[in-house]
Design a protein around this motif. Sequence first.
Motif, PDB file in Angstrom:
ATOM      1  N   MET A 125    -104.491  19.742 -35.851  1.00 36.03           N
ATOM      2  CA  MET A 125    -105.299  18.537 -35.998  1.00 36.03           C
ATOM      3  C   MET A 125    -106.519  18.788 -36.863  1.00 36.03           C
ATOM      4  O   MET A 125    -106.994  17.900 -37.555  1.00 36.03           O
ATOM      5  CB  MET A 125    -105.690  17.997 -34.630  1.00 36.03           C
ATOM      6  CG  MET A 125    -104.623  17.049 -34.113  1.00 36.03           C
ATOM      7  SD  MET A 125    -104.666  16.835 -32.351  1.00 36.03           S
ATOM      8  CE  MET A 125    -106.329  16.347 -32.110  1.00 36.03           C
ATOM      9  N   ASP A 145     -93.563  10.019 -42.014  1.00 36.16           N
ATOM     10  CA  ASP A 145     -93.793   8.594 -42.226  1.00 36.16           C
ATOM     11  C   ASP A 145     -94.018   7.849 -40.920  1.00 36.16           C
ATOM     12  O   ASP A 145     -94.782   6.905 -40.864  1.00 36.16           O
ATOM     13  CB  ASP A 145     -92.586   7.975 -42.956  1.00 36.16           C
ATOM     14  CG  ASP A 145     -92.559   8.365 -44.417  1.00 36.16           C
ATOM     15  OD1 ASP A 145     -93.540   8.979 -44.874  1.00 36.16           O
ATOM     16  OD2 ASP A 145     -91.564   8.050 -45.096  1.00 36.16           O
ATOM     17  N   TYR A 146     -93.319   8.277 -39.853  1.00 32.68           N
ATOM     18  CA  TYR A 146     -93.447   7.483 -38.623  1.00 32.68           C
ATOM     19  C   TYR A 146     -94.813   7.619 -37.979  1.00 32.68           C
ATOM     20  O   TYR A 146     -95.210   6.759 -37.191  1.00 32.68           O
ATOM     21  CB  TYR A 146     -92.323   7.783 -37.626  1.00 32.68           C
ATOM     22  CG  TYR A 146     -92.210   9.215 -37.161  1.00 32.68           C
ATOM     23  CD1 TYR A 146     -91.257  10.066 -37.710  1.00 32.68           C
ATOM     24  CD2 TYR A 146     -93.015   9.704 -36.147  1.00 32.68           C
ATOM     25  CE1 TYR A 146     -91.129  11.371 -37.276  1.00 32.68           C
ATOM     26  CE2 TYR A 146     -92.885  11.008 -35.701  1.00 32.68           C
ATOM     27  CZ  TYR A 146     -91.939  11.835 -36.276  1.00 32.68           C
ATOM     28  OH  TYR A 146     -91.811  13.121 -35.838  1.00 32.68           O
ATOM     29  N   LEU A 200    -103.063   7.891 -28.399  1.00 31.43           N
ATOM     30  CA  LEU A 200    -101.669   7.535 -28.133  1.00 31.43           C
ATOM     31  C   LEU A 200    -100.771   8.007 -29.277  1.00 31.43           C
ATOM     32  O   LEU A 200     -99.662   8.500 -29.058  1.00 31.43           O
ATOM     33  CB  LEU A 200    -101.577   6.015 -27.993  1.00 31.43           C
ATOM     34  CG  LEU A 200    -100.401   5.464 -27.197  1.00 31.43           C
ATOM     35  CD1 LEU A 200    -100.482   5.945 -25.763  1.00 31.43           C
ATOM     36  CD2 LEU A 200    -100.394   3.954 -27.253  1.00 31.43           C
ATOM     37  N   PRO A 225     -82.539  13.060 -27.949  1.00 33.81           N
ATOM     38  CA  PRO A 225     -81.680  11.895 -27.721  1.00 33.81           C
ATOM     39  C   PRO A 225     -80.437  11.908 -28.589  1.00 33.81           C
ATOM     40  O   PRO A 225     -79.410  11.360 -28.206  1.00 33.81           O
ATOM     41  CB  PRO A 225     -82.586  10.713 -28.075  1.00 33.81           C
ATOM     42  CG  PRO A 225     -83.684  11.281 -28.898  1.00 33.81           C
ATOM     43  CD  PRO A 225     -83.864  12.690 -28.434  1.00 33.81           C
ATOM     44  N   LYS A 226     -80.519  12.562 -29.749  1.00 38.44           N
ATOM     45  CA  LYS A 226     -79.381  12.551 -30.664  1.00 38.44           C
ATOM     46  C   LYS A 226     -78.178  13.238 -30.020  1.00 38.44           C
ATOM     47  O   LYS A 226     -77.063  12.747 -30.084  1.00 38.44           O
ATOM     48  CB  LYS A 226     -79.757  13.248 -31.965  1.00 38.44           C
ATOM     49  CG  LYS A 226     -78.986  12.697 -33.138  1.00 38.44           C
ATOM     50  CD  LYS A 226     -79.715  13.002 -34.429  1.00 38.44           C
ATOM     51  CE  LYS A 226     -79.007  12.345 -35.583  1.00 38.44           C
ATOM     52  NZ  LYS A 226     -79.786  12.373 -36.803  1.00 38.44           N
ATOM     53  N   ARG A 254     -95.081  14.785 -28.866  1.00 44.74           N
ATOM     54  CA  ARG A 254     -93.749  14.758 -28.267  1.00 44.74           C
ATOM     55  C   ARG A 254     -92.675  15.212 -29.242  1.00 44.74           C
ATOM     56  O   ARG A 254     -91.764  15.948 -28.896  1.00 44.74           O
ATOM     57  CB  ARG A 254     -93.420  13.334 -27.808  1.00 44.74           C
ATOM     58  CG  ARG A 254     -93.628  13.157 -26.336  1.00 44.74           C
ATOM     59  CD  ARG A 254     -92.673  12.075 -25.888  1.00 44.74           C
ATOM     60  NE  ARG A 254     -93.336  11.164 -24.983  1.00 44.74           N
ATOM     61  CZ  ARG A 254     -92.808  10.000 -24.633  1.00 44.74           C
ATOM     62  NH1 ARG A 254     -91.662   9.604 -25.158  1.00 44.74           N
ATOM     63  NH2 ARG A 254     -93.422   9.229 -23.787  1.00 44.74           N
ATOM     64  N   ASN A 255     -92.802  14.752 -30.483  1.00 44.64           N
ATOM     65  CA  ASN A 255     -91.827  15.162 -31.498  1.00 44.64           C
ATOM     66  C   ASN A 255     -92.034  16.612 -31.909  1.00 44.64           C
ATOM     67  O   ASN A 255     -91.084  17.333 -32.168  1.00 44.64           O
ATOM     68  CB  ASN A 255     -91.937  14.266 -32.727  1.00 44.64           C
ATOM     69  CG  ASN A 255     -91.196  12.964 -32.530  1.00 44.64           C
ATOM     70  OD1 ASN A 255     -89.982  12.949 -32.425  1.00 44.64           O
ATOM     71  ND2 ASN A 255     -91.927  11.878 -32.429  1.00 44.64           N
ATOM     72  N   ARG A 275     -98.201  10.486 -27.844  1.00 42.15           N
ATOM     73  CA  ARG A 275     -96.883   9.899 -27.682  1.00 42.15           C
ATOM     74  C   ARG A 275     -95.996  10.091 -28.904  1.00 42.15           C
ATOM     75  O   ARG A 275     -94.806  10.344 -28.802  1.00 42.15           O
ATOM     76  CB  ARG A 275     -97.028   8.409 -27.371  1.00 42.15           C
ATOM     77  CG  ARG A 275     -95.759   7.776 -26.843  1.00 42.15           C
ATOM     78  CD  ARG A 275     -95.921   6.272 -26.752  1.00 42.15           C
ATOM     79  NE  ARG A 275     -96.517   5.869 -25.474  1.00 42.15           N
ATOM     80  CZ  ARG A 275     -96.812   4.593 -25.191  1.00 42.15           C
ATOM     81  NH1 ARG A 275     -96.575   3.649 -26.068  1.00 42.15           N
ATOM     82  NH2 ARG A 275     -97.345   4.269 -24.031  1.00 42.15           N
ATOM     83  N   HIS A 276     -96.602   9.966 -30.086  1.00 40.71           N
ATOM     84  CA  HIS A 276     -95.768  10.029 -31.290  1.00 40.71           C
ATOM     85  C   HIS A 276     -95.719  11.425 -31.897  1.00 40.71           C
ATOM     86  O   HIS A 276     -94.659  11.904 -32.255  1.00 40.71           O
ATOM     87  CB  HIS A 276     -96.259   9.022 -32.325  1.00 40.71           C
ATOM     88  CG  HIS A 276     -96.003   7.603 -31.932  1.00 40.71           C
ATOM     89  ND1 HIS A 276     -94.825   6.968 -32.203  1.00 40.71           N
ATOM     90  CD2 HIS A 276     -96.752   6.717 -31.248  1.00 40.71           C
ATOM     91  CE1 HIS A 276     -94.862   5.736 -31.720  1.00 40.71           C
ATOM     92  NE2 HIS A 276     -96.033   5.558 -31.129  1.00 40.71           N
ATOM     93  N   ARG A 280     -97.502   7.594 -39.909  1.00 42.96           N
ATOM     94  CA  ARG A 280     -98.205   6.563 -40.669  1.00 42.96           C
ATOM     95  C   ARG A 280     -97.891   5.183 -40.086  1.00 42.96           C
ATOM     96  O   ARG A 280     -98.779   4.335 -39.952  1.00 42.96           O
ATOM     97  CB  ARG A 280     -97.770   6.633 -42.139  1.00 42.96           C
ATOM     98  CG  ARG A 280     -98.615   5.782 -43.059  1.00 42.96           C
ATOM     99  CD  ARG A 280     -98.128   5.864 -44.487  1.00 42.96           C
ATOM    100  NE  ARG A 280     -96.738   5.432 -44.594  1.00 42.96           N
ATOM    101  CZ  ARG A 280     -95.998   5.588 -45.686  1.00 42.96           C
ATOM    102  NH1 ARG A 280     -96.505   6.184 -46.736  1.00 42.96           N
ATOM    103  NH2 ARG A 280     -94.751   5.182 -45.708  1.00 42.96           N
ATOM    104  N   THR A 281     -96.616   4.975 -39.714  1.00 43.88           N
ATOM    105  CA  THR A 281     -96.240   3.699 -39.094  1.00 43.88           C
ATOM    106  C   THR A 281     -97.048   3.476 -37.823  1.00 43.88           C
ATOM    107  O   THR A 281     -97.543   2.382 -37.574  1.00 43.88           O
ATOM    108  CB  THR A 281     -94.740   3.690 -38.743  1.00 43.88           C
ATOM    109  OG1 THR A 281     -94.005   4.079 -39.885  1.00 43.88           O
ATOM    110  CG2 THR A 281     -94.301   2.328 -38.273  1.00 43.88           C
ATOM    111  N   VAL A 301     -90.367  19.354 -29.620  1.00 48.49           N
ATOM    112  CA  VAL A 301     -88.911  19.538 -29.531  1.00 48.49           C
ATOM    113  C   VAL A 301     -88.476  20.922 -30.035  1.00 48.49           C
ATOM    114  O   VAL A 301     -87.841  21.670 -29.304  1.00 48.49           O
ATOM    115  CB  VAL A 301     -88.166  18.390 -30.247  1.00 48.49           C
ATOM    116  CG1 VAL A 301     -86.685  18.677 -30.322  1.00 48.49           C
ATOM    117  CG2 VAL A 301     -88.411  17.086 -29.516  1.00 48.49           C
TER     118      VAL A 301
END
Lengths: 318, 319
Positions: free
Chosen positions: A122, A211-212, A225, A309-310, A233-234, A229-230, A214-215, A237
């Motif tokens: 960060m 990108d997600y 959050l 999940p994949k 968590r990713n 959360r975004h 940025r989304t 993995v």
Amino acid sequence: MGKYVAKRIIQVIPTLFFVILTAFLLMKLIPGDPAMILLGPQARAEDIARFRQQLGLDRPLPVQFLIYLKRVLTGDLGTSLVYRQSVLSLILERLPVTVTLSLCALVIAVSIGIPAGVMAAMKHNSFIDLLVTILALMGLSIPIFWFGMMLIIVFSLELGWLPAVGLGDPTKGLWDVVSHFILPSLALGILSTGTIARFTRSSMLEVLNQDYIRTAYAKGIRRSLILYRHALRNALVPVITVIGLQLGNLLAGAVLTETVFALPGLGKLMVDGIFRRDYMLVQGEVLFTAILYIFVNLAVDIAYAFINPKIRQTYRGV
Amino acid sequence: MNPLLLVEDLAVEFKTRLGKFYVPDGVTFSVFEGECVGLVGESGSGKSVTALAIMGLLPKNARVARGRILFDGVDITSGNDHPRGKKMSMVFQNPLNSLNPNMKIGQQLCEVLEENFKMSKEEARKRVIETMTKLGIPEAEKMLERYPFEYSGGMRQRAMIAMAMLCEPKLLIADEPTTALDVTIQAQIMRLFKQLKSSSRTSILFISHDLSVVSQIADRIIVMYAGKICEISPVKQLFEDPLHPYTQGLIASVPDLKKKGSKLRSIEGNVPSLLDPPTGCRFHPRCNKKLEICTQHEPDEVQMKDRIVKCWLYEKAGI
């Protein structure tokens, strides 16, 4: 999901086979006739011949292997030459110490490594980032035995805060047991802390550039959050796989740690076995550790499927 | 009438190892309520950066160096206390990368309403299903429980648009929303945007490198080149009578299917490096109508009725 688990378990079988084969061949590679070594240089020729027959050493190699395989599969890892006791029972006796040590080290590594990695990512390219990177590299490079001895010198000998060696005595209360594990766990955990911190940092950096993320910012939701959360968590993995694999490394690192701190675990048993030329014990332990490693990896793979999940969805309902 | 969005002399500075550069470099335009404005230019012309600056989402190595952005009468240039996710939202180019791969679509959408509008889980869910259905996602209730990788490309972009429309924004910024999609899906998504335009009061800033895509939906078109605006014009006039030589080149490069066997036209030369942009008009090295002055001085904006053009050819005519 069940299908995935079954598939992974079946894949373990050939690995197991090759591990057993390797353990068998390793013993064959050791120079000298085991019967002669076991009976000593003064033994008579007919005694050696009889002993060879008893051990099955006069049979052809493939037959010897099949016999060995059958014994291993029925849980018989042989008898220790020094202890005159079944190898498996010796191992199981020492296992709790090693498992406790490894798990404590892992807890330390995760609880320091992940927050450190996240902070470094960060504050990318800041002083904190540099500090974490350097400390992680040091953690990776410091030899366990040296670091362990430094810990003993500082915290036991100089400050007198914690006991230096041995297991605690349960009759003296919980603290006595716990305090004996603190320094060994730190010494063992430092390596994995470095690995986990570095992995978390790079994984988090990669995710933060996705990108997600940025989304998520574009959605106008709270920064905390987005990060938790975004991003985190990713980012975790791939880190989870690394953590699982660390458990294997920790089991291996326990050999050094237990020697430095004189803890009666698997590692110490192994080192003692090597010094005393207790071949059966060493062979049994190598095999046992390898099998443990395989099953830890299997558990990691299955756990990975649960968080990804994949994989989960691909095998959904089967 | 005051515009919904007013971008005034906006310049964004990028710091790189090779040096600083500015893109966009002093752009001024506005978007009115209910209007759809197209932003066209080659890659590197500064269209996406303009969009990100409006959203307050510039990358770390970039900052607004000059100018200001007014939205609904409020200065949002600093990016603090920004109305994104509430009154303004954005659809990105690549829907697969723009969705969180490890989160169910439903959760990703509900989150906007739960967080920004303090809706309960059930309320949010209901609204999300409504919006998804309206945007042509069949069996929305079931699709909520799916992950992005289980969606087709077109469905993913529909979900992205649904995500952007949930807050019923005053301004929707669509950055190349069809570029990453198959041609047939492109057409579907374009139809969806047209439908959105006619059924809601949302203003749209539609960004594309493809003039023919933008012309399908935009009321007005802004043409950008190398960080500068060349021309702003209502769509019809732009095609009938393009003023700027760059626009003329762009329109001439659109292949004409009626003229079989004719040569495919293109604009000679390459986009200039923004680290060291050409003096004067930035298009002059490629311009086939350049004058002496074009290489020396940058042209001013020339207002011609409801059109704006920045070119020395018209500066004279204006005087």
